[in-house]
Scaffold this active site. Sequence first.
Site, short mmCIF file in Angstrom:
data_model
loop_
_atom_site.label_atom_id
_atom_site.label_comp_id
_atom_site.label_asym_id
_atom_site.label_seq_id
_atom_site.Cartn_x
_atom_site.Cartn_y
_atom_site.Cartn_z
CD GLU A 267 44.67 42.05 46.37
OE1 GLU A 267 44.05 41.75 47.43
OE2 GLU A 267 45.07 41.21 45.56
CD GLU A 321 36.32 39.00 41.62
OE1 GLU A 321 36.73 38.19 40.78
OE2 GLU A 321 37.04 39.41 42.55
CE LYS A 324 37.57 36.96 44.62
NZ LYS A 324 38.95 36.58 44.93
CD GLU A 330 36.73 37.11 50.72
OE1 GLU A 330 37.34 36.99 49.65
OE2 GLU A 330 37.12 37.86 51.63
#
Length: 498
Positions: A267, A321, A324, A330
Amino acid sequence: MAKRMALVLLLMVLTLSAVSADEEAFIGVNIGTELSDMPHPTQVVALLKAQQLRNVRLYDADRGMLLALANTGIRVAITVPNDQLLGIGQSNSTAANWVAQNVVAHYPATNITTICVGSEVLTAMPNAAPVLITALKYIQSALVASNLARQIKVSTPLSSTMILDSFPPSKAFFNQTWNPVLVPMLKFLQSTGSYFMLNVYPYFDYIQSNGVIPLDYALFKPLPANKEAVDSNTLLHYTNVFDAMVDAAYFAMADLNVTNVPVLVTESGWPSKGDSNEPDANAENANTYNSNLIRHVLKKTGTPKHPSIAVSTYIYELYNEDMKEGPLSEKNWGLFDSDGKPIYILRLTDSGSVLTNDTTNQTYCSAKPGVDSKMLQAALDWACGPGKVDCAPLLQGQACYEPDNVAAHATYAFDTYYHQMGRAPGSCDFNGVATITTTNPSHGSCIFPGSDRNGSLLNGTIPAMDTKSASSPAMFEYMNAFSIANALVGALWIAVVS
């Protein structure tokens, strides 16, 4: 004795080089699923194909995704989720069943190359630490029993926060609390020829440094020689945080007498939006970081410590996303939003064909999924009437008649109009029922105006189509265009979403 030690060190270096030489450096992408409007697996795969992404990492082993990825050649890393780790680590038969269901049932049609056992287990789920090594070994044993151990690697992604005193890299070492787990884990990786998986986030290193780390150093921006960071013990020069963190991992492994396990970055990325207290989480910095990261990896320059060993990397992540938890940042690590529209246009000149969202020449105009069918029909009728789109290919028996539904026909008309208008701002809105996408909607013999006519079309049906929409007639009656009038002066489409 000294000669023997030198020979051992030489063999270790050669082993590491041999392990890494087997594979070219690659850029992959993580696919998270915490979206309120998660695209269908076939749409996800269509986007991967359009962006020529050949390596993906899933945070589970979702059957739908594995089936959609079948026969694509895309290399897939699947994951044993943390909530399944305890069961697998405590039962060989549970591990065997997991491999049978999620690997054997799909391989080789789905090109599964890697199994990630958990995710940041030691820091995110420390209670599972005692069974992590057992889980790795049980999964490996199941692969051996299935004759797949040579084709599929097994490892576990760790957080870079496991590494203490990471600069200078030569002084780095692992948090010794976890040595009882790390030592056997590294031996397992050695014996199986696998990777040390590391999540590397220069963004967090930068914001937590309280100004010690310069922004340019975190973003891979060119630095004058006098601004480069120098490891006083090795005299190696570091021009970015990413390389320093990867080398810190190599030195930390060496501190535990392991020197022949290559690093794979599972990641890395940068958020494109953040709350007011995160001003450097913005689209410009995200673009800069990811564009520079991609170039850096694909140049195969390695790191200062291991310049000949590629550091393949999975970008975090494919989609924003929105579900999240946590701060706004985030939710905003993605390269695309849920309908395939790029969050920003990557600057990837001379970086090959991967992630082709670096040019607006490869954008298309598509009907939004799930919109009101009457509004969609009105927009379609306007495009084929006052909009002066040649809709003859949509007539029965013609190349773009199938699939015969209003969403598919509207996408053809919208995209044709969008390109007739030179992809001008506002030309892909149609009163809110259309959207920009990087997924080529061409299919079979139906070639859309913005497509590459030299053969780079996707196979299969149009993605992002609502196939439940009402069927459109073979001949169009021109309807009042009042509901579409604003489309011509619609909202300015901005390539970089902030």
